[in-house]
Design a protein around this motif. Structure first.
Motif, mmCIF file in Angstrom:
data_model
loop_
_atom_site.group_PDB
_atom_site.id
_atom_site.type_symbol
_atom_site.label_atom_id
_atom_site.label_comp_id
_atom_site.label_asym_id
_atom_site.label_seq_id
_atom_site.Cartn_x
_atom_site.Cartn_y
_atom_site.Cartn_z
ATOM 1 N N TYR A 82 -18.704 116.009 75.939
ATOM 2 C CA TYR A 82 -18.766 116.270 74.498
ATOM 3 C C TYR A 82 -18.450 115.008 73.702
ATOM 4 O O TYR A 82 -19.017 114.771 72.634
ATOM 5 C CB TYR A 82 -17.784 117.387 74.123
ATOM 6 C CG TYR A 82 -17.827 117.728 72.651
ATOM 7 C CD1 TYR A 82 -18.876 118.483 72.125
ATOM 8 C CD2 TYR A 82 -16.842 117.253 71.786
ATOM 9 C CE1 TYR A 82 -18.940 118.762 70.772
ATOM 10 C CE2 TYR A 82 -16.899 117.531 70.429
ATOM 11 C CZ TYR A 82 -17.943 118.295 69.929
ATOM 12 O OH TYR A 82 -18.018 118.562 68.586
ATOM 13 N N THR A 101 -20.712 125.039 68.734
ATOM 14 C CA THR A 101 -21.168 124.550 67.431
ATOM 15 C C THR A 101 -22.310 123.550 67.588
ATOM 16 O O THR A 101 -23.290 123.595 66.835
ATOM 17 C CB THR A 101 -19.994 123.884 66.674
ATOM 18 O OG1 THR A 101 -18.942 124.839 66.531
ATOM 19 C CG2 THR A 101 -20.426 123.404 65.307
ATOM 20 N N GLN A 102 -22.181 122.671 68.588
ATOM 21 C CA GLN A 102 -23.233 121.675 68.791
ATOM 22 C C GLN A 102 -24.548 122.329 69.193
ATOM 23 O O GLN A 102 -25.604 122.010 68.637
ATOM 24 C CB GLN A 102 -22.808 120.666 69.857
ATOM 25 C CG GLN A 102 -23.866 119.589 70.106
ATOM 26 C CD GLN A 102 -23.349 118.451 70.954
ATOM 27 O OE1 GLN A 102 -22.192 118.041 70.820
ATOM 28 N NE2 GLN A 102 -24.196 117.934 71.832
ATOM 29 N N ASP A 158 -16.337 123.673 70.299
ATOM 30 C CA ASP A 158 -17.049 122.428 69.988
ATOM 31 C C ASP A 158 -18.468 122.452 70.544
ATOM 32 O O ASP A 158 -19.430 122.112 69.843
ATOM 33 C CB ASP A 158 -16.288 121.232 70.561
ATOM 34 C CG ASP A 158 -14.975 120.979 69.837
ATOM 35 O OD1 ASP A 158 -14.835 121.435 68.681
ATOM 36 O OD2 ASP A 158 -14.076 120.346 70.426
ATOM 37 N N TRP A 159 -18.599 122.844 71.813
ATOM 38 C CA TRP A 159 -19.930 122.876 72.419
ATOM 39 C C TRP A 159 -20.804 123.955 71.781
ATOM 40 O O TRP A 159 -22.010 123.755 71.559
ATOM 41 C CB TRP A 159 -19.823 123.114 73.927
ATOM 42 C CG TRP A 159 -19.645 121.849 74.710
ATOM 43 C CD1 TRP A 159 -18.551 121.452 75.404
ATOM 44 C CD2 TRP A 159 -20.612 120.801 74.858
ATOM 45 N NE1 TRP A 159 -18.759 120.227 75.986
ATOM 46 C CE2 TRP A 159 -20.021 119.799 75.671
ATOM 47 C CE3 TRP A 159 -21.908 120.600 74.392
ATOM 48 C CZ2 TRP A 159 -20.690 118.622 76.027
ATOM 49 C CZ3 TRP A 159 -22.579 119.424 74.745
ATOM 50 C CH2 TRP A 159 -21.985 118.458 75.547
ATOM 51 N N LYS A 188 -10.872 125.507 72.391
ATOM 52 C CA LYS A 188 -11.400 124.595 71.367
ATOM 53 C C LYS A 188 -12.618 123.848 71.896
ATOM 54 O O LYS A 188 -13.586 123.602 71.158
ATOM 55 C CB LYS A 188 -10.331 123.612 70.921
ATOM 56 C CG LYS A 188 -10.819 122.683 69.799
ATOM 57 C CD LYS A 188 -9.793 121.653 69.397
ATOM 58 C CE LYS A 188 -10.338 120.767 68.271
ATOM 59 N NZ LYS A 188 -11.572 120.057 68.647
#
Length: 837
Positions: free
Chosen positions: A175, A260-261, A257-258, A253
């Motif tokens: 990430y 959302t990407q 993050d992933w 978390k």
């Protein structure tokens, strides 16, 4: 020479460790390369012998002549075949030493010979002393090769020695656009193992596998498996892995993050447009799913196309989903919006008499004001404000036009007939001291009176619910008729002991039996005139005292303590902050709880929370029609948006005129009150938060009596499992949970993380969080069915007991404690094991 010396020390150290477990060590040096090294070795109390056609004599020496001494037995040459080896029996019962690099590592790690292939395959890994030490510390004697390589991979990528945590470490690095960890695994020849294991576990196959491509398939697989009728990309193990990933307190978390990407990269928003919202209620792979559900809920609420109970069900189903916390305020706003509109649609605002109107407000109508406050607060904190703009306008219109105004008009009609400011069988606020405080003095008990400025009735209803959820507190709420005009000076004076209330000069200051009631010093005088052991104090000063020492000493002389708190009125009365009055209400809730607990720490048990007045509040900016054209004239003492005090006041049809006598006030004072919910135009004053008038919201005054009990009276609902088969016969298994009683003020919800485990604590199913918070009295409505998906490893426990574990979070930590454990028998049929989930 230095290298030889270092190698000698290393060999000596290894041999000394082996001698701790074996008396005889045999060393066959096939190429005779280590003769000098052997000669250089020296040990304390350990002999050295050389095999050179002397096997019988050597055997006699070590068995008969020195049967207890340890020996290093060396031969410069090949080891003989077993049938020609006269020392074979000694070798088999002792130890054979090897000096090629792999063997030295094997001996250093104290591994059996069959693990030598691991060392040869990953030679670069074992060139570092720390890596070897770390690996030795986590490996067990019975570890399989795949588990050893998993632990090696974990060390290479810097994670705890678990497969999933090694993946998290690699995902985290990917990430951030880095490759150091992956390159380390590559350097140690562990990437082939990595991708082979991923293929075996998750069913992931790719010509050119990559971590990002794997992540894409993992998230999409999780997404598709939660939507009925959609074909998943990977197997159920991949789904269970993502399920555990989202449950991991340390790695959640990273998942976010992933997610959302990929949500952005794959344009998930577009791909879910054609999926019915009902089909997305169990999906939580991407945050955009919650956005779509919130948008759909908003539209249903605005257009009244979904019943309130269904909207509440949708919101409840989302409460335990991964991204809920990011949308918590917006879901709360939507829930309250549906509730307020549902109440308004059903409400009958007819009023036959003031008594009927007062009673209906305390029993039912106040809920609309409460839901309105809840909605405005939640929407003002909502994560996506723009989504609620249209709904907020809809709520404001319904609240003002369909509730506030017609209620105000109907209530006003009932007041127009009142000859005096009294209502049959409704206590007056002016009787507060006589009816609620004085009885404690007769029995010489101490009472704490907490006066929260502008704490209106609907707010006290919620405050009572909050207090009852605290352990060992009982709270009963009643309502009295507030004094008119409903403003601070008169309300505060009404709560003090008095025979008469009056205005002694041309101001709005109220005198109780000739003493000004303004300020705590004067209020103390008034209290002590009736009962010397009394005092008035601000909440700020009260909370400054240390409860166990200074506080207890302070209260000793007093049996009556009046404590004044002022967050709501102070915020609302300021034009610059009036829009934050509902936020101030939330602050006041916490402040009042602090006061209550401070009193308890001082050994106080009897408390009363009340208010001087209520208020009207409309969050939107008011229209011109919300103001009366009336302009007060006469001998005016004070003009407010909602009242005028003076003498010889000129009235009109827009106001209701009261004499001091009608209101129970001394003197020839006169009061004008704008009718219904109208405001008087005053330059520069705030207009959204107003009080002083005779609306129900302003004059229904709460009296909340609180007592501290000695025994604990708070508990959580109990949860059982019903209609269960003792045997698990397939890879998916349904469980029906039953909440034994409905939630109430003293019986709190219970949130459980549930899943199946083996006796050793190994997870073999998905983990599912379930919230048991039903208030329904129908027992069937308190049942919850949950289907669990078992991992492939569950098949290894066929014909064994496994356990459905219900766990709850330890408050203030990320740790869980066991609530209940129920035993099942794993009996998965052979056919079921071949079924693809």
């Amino acid at each position: 020479m230095s290298d030889q010396h270092t190698n000698s020390d290393k060999v000596k150290l290894t041999l000394e460790k082996i001698f701790q477990q074996h008396r005889l060590i045999f060393w066959y040096d096939e190429q005779a390369e280590m003769k000098d090294l052997f000669d250089d070795l020296s040990f304390e109390n350990i002999g050295k012998l050389v095999i050179d056609k002397n096997e019988f004599g050597l055997k006699y020496h070590v068995l008969i002549e020195e049967p207890t001494k340890s020996f290093l037995i060396y031969k410069a040459g090949e080891k003989p075949e077993d049938h020609e080896n006269w020392l074979l029996d000694l070798e088999l019962s002792n130890y054979e030493f090897h000096t090629e690099p792999a063997s030295l590592v094997l001996q250093e790690l104290e591994w059996p010979l069959e693990r030598k292939s691991i060392i040869n395959e990953h030679e670069a890994f074992f060139t570092n002393a720390k890596r070897k030490a770390d690996l030795k510390s986590v490996c067990e004697l019975n570890d399989q090769e795949s588990l050893i390589r998993t632990k090696m991979l974990s060390i290479a990528v810097g994670s705890e020695p678990e497969w999933e945590k090694a993946l998290y470490a690699l995902f985290d690095e990917a990430y951030r656009g880095k490759q150091e960890r992956y390159k380390a695994a590559e350097k140690f020849n562990l990437t082939s193992f990595l991708w082979t294991t991923i293929q075996q576990k998750f069913g992931y196959q790719a010509t050119e596998p990559s971590l990002k491509d794997l992540l894409f398939h993992l998230l999409q697989n999780s997404f598709h498996r939660s939507i009925p009728g959609t074909k998943p990309e990977l197997n159920k193990e991949a789904y269970l892995f993502v399920n555990r990933w989202k449950e991991s307190s340390k790695a959640r978390k990273l998942y976010k993050d992933w997610s959302t990407q990929f949500e952005n990269d794959l344009n998930i928003e577009s791909s879910i447009q054609l999926i019915p919202t009902e089909s997305l209620l169990e999906a939580d792979a991407y945050a955009i799913i919650d956005k779509k559900i919130c948008l759909e809920l908003r539209n249903h609420i605005i257009h009244n196309t979904l019943p309130n109970h269904t909207i509440q069900e949708w919101v409840e189903r989302r409460r335990i989903k991964f991204f809920y916390e990011e949308f918590a305020h917006i879901y709360e706003a939507l829930s309250k919006a549906s509730m307020i509109l549902d109440e308004i649609r059903k409400v009958n605002l007819s009023i036959e008499s003031p008594k009927e109107g007062f009673d209906k407000y305390t029993k039912q109508w106040h809920r609309i004001d409460k839901y309105y406050r809840n909605y405005i607060y939640a929407s003002s904190h909502a994560e996506h404000q723009s989504l609620l703009k249209e709904l907020t306008l809809h709520i404001e219109k319904a609240y003002s036009n369909s509730y506030l105004l017609p209620l105000g008009d109907n209530w006003q009609k009932s007041l127009d007939k009142l000859p005096a400011w009294t209502i049959d069988r409704i206590e007056s606020q002016r009787q507060f001291y006589v009816n609620w405080v004085a009885p404690y003095l007769k029995t010489e008990n101490r009472v704490f009176v907490i006066i929260s400025d502008a704490l209106r009735y609907e707010t006290a209803v919620e405050l009572r619910e909050i207090i009852l959820q605290e352990d060992r507190y009982a709270a009963e709420l009643t309502a009295v008729l507030g004094s008119l005009p409903s403003y601070t000076q008169l309300g505060m004076a009404s709560l003090l002991p008095h025979q008469r209330l009056s205005f002694e000069d041309k101001s709005d200051i109220v005198y109780a039996d000739g003493i000004s009631s303004q300020g705590t010093a004067n209020r103390t005088k008034i209290l002590q005139k009736t009962y010397p052991g009394s005092i008035a104090i601000s909440a700020e000063d009260f909370l400054k005292m240390k409860s166990n020492t200074e506080g207890r000493e302070f209260i000793k002389p007093y049996n009556v303590l009046y404590i004044y708190s002022n967050h709501i009125d102070k915020t609302g009365d300021d034009k610059m902050s009036e829009h934050k009055v509902f936020e101030a209400t939330e602050t006041e809730f916490q402040y009042l709880l602090k006061i209550i607990k401070q009193i308890s720490n001082m050994n106080g048990t009897n408390m009363i929370i009340t208010a001087d007045h209520g208020y009207l509040y409309q969050h939107n900016r008011l229209e011109e029609t919300d103001f009366t054209d009336f302009t007060p004239t006469g001998d005016i003492y004070r003009t407010n948006r909602r009242f005028v005090i003076g003498k010889n006041l000129d009235a009109s049809a827009a106001v209701q005129k009261w004499s001091g006598e009608q209101l129970g006030l001394e003197g020839d004072i006169e009061i004008l009150i704008p009718k219904s919910i109208n405001r008087i135009k005053i330059q520069g004053a705030g207009s959204r938060f107003v009080h002083g008038g005779s609306s129900l919201q302003e004059i229904v005054i709460p009296i909340l009596e609180i007592n501290k009990a000695r025994k604990s009276d708070i508990e959580q609902v109990e949860v059982d499992v019903i209609s269960r088969s003792p045997n698990i016969t397939s890879n998916t298994f349904g469980v029906i949970f039953y909440q034994t009683r409905p939630v109430n003020e003293k019986l709190l919800p219970r949130k459980l993380r549930t899943g199946f485990f083996t006796s050793s604590g190994q997870k073999i199913s998905d983990l599912v969080t379930i919230l048991f918070n039903s208030t329904d009295s129908d027992s069937a409505a308190r049942e919850k069915r949950q289907t669990y998906i078992f991992s492939n490893e569950a098949n290894n426990f066929n014909a064994q007991d496994v356990y459905l574990r219900m766990e709850e979070l330890i408050e203030g930590t990320n740790q869980y404690k066991e609530y209940k454990k129920i035993t099942y028998r794993m009996m998965i049929a052979i056919r079921s094991e071949f079924d693809e989930f």
